[in-house]
Design an enzyme around this catalytic site. Structure first.
Site, PDB file in Angstrom:
ATOM      1  N   SER A 148       8.907  -3.903  -0.129  1.00 34.70           N
ATOM      2  CA  SER A 148       8.234  -2.606  -0.104  1.00 34.70           C
ATOM      3  C   SER A 148       8.886  -1.726   0.947  1.00 34.70           C
ATOM      4  O   SER A 148       9.439  -2.219   1.945  1.00 34.70           O
ATOM      5  CB  SER A 148       6.751  -2.780   0.230  1.00 34.70           C
ATOM      6  OG  SER A 148       6.135  -1.545   0.550  1.00 34.70           O
ATOM      7  N   TYR A 161       0.133  -6.027   6.049  1.00 29.10           N
ATOM      8  CA  TYR A 161       0.883  -5.896   4.789  1.00 29.10           C
ATOM      9  C   TYR A 161       2.346  -5.568   5.083  1.00 29.10           C
ATOM     10  O   TYR A 161       3.256  -6.200   4.540  1.00 29.10           O
ATOM     11  CB  TYR A 161       0.265  -4.811   3.914  1.00 29.10           C
ATOM     12  CG  TYR A 161       1.095  -4.509   2.680  1.00 29.10           C
ATOM     13  CD1 TYR A 161       1.109  -5.386   1.606  1.00 29.10           C
ATOM     14  CD2 TYR A 161       1.862  -3.338   2.605  1.00 29.10           C
ATOM     15  CE1 TYR A 161       1.873  -5.120   0.476  1.00 29.10           C
ATOM     16  CE2 TYR A 161       2.625  -3.066   1.476  1.00 29.10           C
ATOM     17  CZ  TYR A 161       2.630  -3.956   0.422  1.00 29.10           C
ATOM     18  OH  TYR A 161       3.400  -3.684  -0.690  1.00 29.10           O
TER      19      TYR A 161
END
Length: 253
Positions: A148, A161
């Site tokens: 990501s 995250y």
């Protein structure tokens, strides 16, 4: 774009029940790869396998929980029995559970770490020997990890995250130094805002609304657009490794 040289390959795609994993599985199968579909939701996998078969492709639905080592081992055994060794692994399974750090949500932290990092490692462990063997036979061999943009860009309340995705990006770089000399390609893909189910898992209404506002302001990529990139990198000549792809909506970039 034509990806003719994907034909005849055997792929494993995790997170295949939805989003980027589902789109990638459909694309690979449409171009002639045999695809093992891995995810927890057996009904969604069966539905996808049926659609792929109806379109003339080959797919095997393999329910699995990547946070469970025994489940991954059993899935690998089933894939090997049905398809033999694989030469393309796409780690698409992941969860995004943002919350303020001082909420102390150890349940969410553990789930993200065990899915986004340890789960990826379990899949890599199950299929590395296959990839190395394929490369030794001078065939393309690919490990594709979906990280990501959060691995590089910090967002308030997304600390854990982001940390899991930074770990995955670094893992990909380190694995490249181990597997590259044996002709196994490792590609790390870092999408920005993408329209998937990830955002639906957020249990914080304020953060959920904030993410929705970002989608409206900057737009999103589609899962099919990420799948298109995966198809592209896996279909290059075997000596060409697109090692890292950062892909963002133009307004986010």
């Amino acid at each position: 774009m034509s990806y003719d040289n994907l034909a005849g390959r055997t792929a494993v795609v995790t997170g295949a029940a939805s989003g980027m994993g589902e789109a990638t599985a459909r694309l690979l199968a449409a171009h002639g790869a045999r695809v093992a579909l891995l995810a927890r939701r057996a009904d969604r996998l069966d539905e996808l396998a049926g659609k792929i078969a109806a379109a003339g492709g080959q797919a095997l639905a393999v329910p699995v929980d990547v946070t469970d080592g025994a489940s991954v081992d059993a899935a690998a055994d089933r894939i090997h029995q049905a398809y033999g060794p694989v030469d393309l692994v796409v780690n698409s399974a992941g969860v995004m559970l943002p919350n303020p750090l001082d909420d102390g949500r150890i349940d969410e932290w553990s789930r993200m770490i065990d899915t986004n990092v340890t789960g990826v490692l379990r899949i890599i462990r199950a299929f590395t020997a296959d990839l190395v063997a394929a490369a030794a036979e001078r065939r393309p061999a690919d490990l594709v990890n979906i990280s990501s943009i959060g691995a590089h860009v910090t967002f308030p309340n997304y600390a854990v995250y982001g940390a899991t995705k930074a770990a995955l990006t670094h893992l990909s770089a380190s694995l490249r130094s181990e597997l590259g000399p044996r002709d196994v390609r490792v590609t790390n893909i870092e999408p920005g805002l993408t329209d998937t189910e990830l955002g639906h898992h957020i249990d914080n209404q304020e953060l959920s609304a904030q993410l929705g506002g970002m989608y409206e302001a900057m737009g999103t990529l589609s899962s099919d657009e990420i799948a298109d990139i995966i198809g592209f990198v896996a279909s290059r000549p075997a000596h060409v490794n697109l090692r890292q792809v950062i892909v963002l909506p133009t307004r986010q970039a």
